[in-house]
Design an enzyme around this catalytic site. Sequence first.
Site, PDB file in Angstrom:
ATOM      1  N   HIS A   1       0.854  -1.035   0.019  1.00 36.42           N
ATOM      2  CA  HIS A   1      -0.220  -0.004   0.056  1.00 36.42           C
ATOM      3  C   HIS A   1       0.945   1.158  -0.019  1.00 36.42           C
ATOM      4  CE1 HIS A   1      -4.065   1.747   1.409  1.00 36.42           C
ATOM      5  NE2 HIS A   1      -3.372   2.574   1.020  1.00 36.42           N
ATOM      6  N   VAL A   2       1.128   1.740  -1.019  1.00 36.42           N
ATOM      7  CA  VAL A   2       2.048   2.937  -1.316  1.00 36.42           C
ATOM      8  C   VAL A   2       1.746   3.983  -0.506  1.00 36.42           C
ATOM      9  CG1 VAL A   2       2.875   2.224  -3.485  1.00 36.42           C
ATOM     10  CG2 VAL A   2       1.123   3.829  -3.533  1.00 36.42           C
ATOM     11  N   HIS A   3       2.782   4.777  -0.078  1.00 36.98           N
ATOM     12  CA  HIS A   3       2.563   5.940   0.912  1.00 36.98           C
ATOM     13  C   HIS A   3       3.702   6.840   0.788  1.00 36.98           C
ATOM     14  CE1 HIS A   3       4.276   2.738   2.924  1.00 36.98           C
ATOM     15  NE2 HIS A   3       5.118   3.638   3.778  1.00 36.98           N
ATOM     16  N   LEU A   4       3.371   8.148   0.863  1.00 40.75           N
ATOM     17  CA  LEU A   4       4.590   9.211   0.898  1.00 40.75           C
ATOM     18  C   LEU A   4       4.889   9.666   2.142  1.00 40.75           C
ATOM     19  CD1 LEU A   4       5.948  11.582  -0.726  1.00 40.75           C
ATOM     20  CD2 LEU A   4       3.739  12.993  -0.890  1.00 40.75           C
TER      21      LEU A   4
END
Length: 159
Positions: free
Chosen positions: A117-120
Amino acid sequence: MDRLWAPWRLEYVQGADEQEGCVFCRARDGEDDETLVVHRGDRALVLLNKFPYASGHVMVAPNRHVGEFGELTDEEALEIHRLAERAIAALAETYAPQGYNLGWNLGRIAGAGVLDHVHLHVVPRWAGDTNFMPVLADVKVMPEHLAATREKLAAVWPT
Ligand SMILES: [Zn+2]
């Protein structure tokens, strides 16, 4: 360069695969104060990192459980960018950091604790703290109480 032992980060990275479900999906579906959500947008949300590199370390993630950076839609990518901008504004008002690092950790070797779950990351910086590479190598940790940080940032979130 000072290298500080941060066993809680190590445990987190090692334990990430064993946690039930996804921390970002749990935040999306949970209560703000329990999951440390600072702000909810239409397609993305902002939450505190429970294992911060610095006080005010937040993450911006799409609501959708997506693990490939390139699979973000244009709308998601834009909203994540804009939420990062507003997170910086809230951090500036609350903590007056002198700079910021924004980054995506893609893959375990790059420091990602959650792979699917990509995140910045938005990490506030002050003179005298560690530089960016040691930050990514899990050295600097000095959080105030996370509930207090969440309340402060949510209270000044730009509307
Ligand atoms: Zn997820």
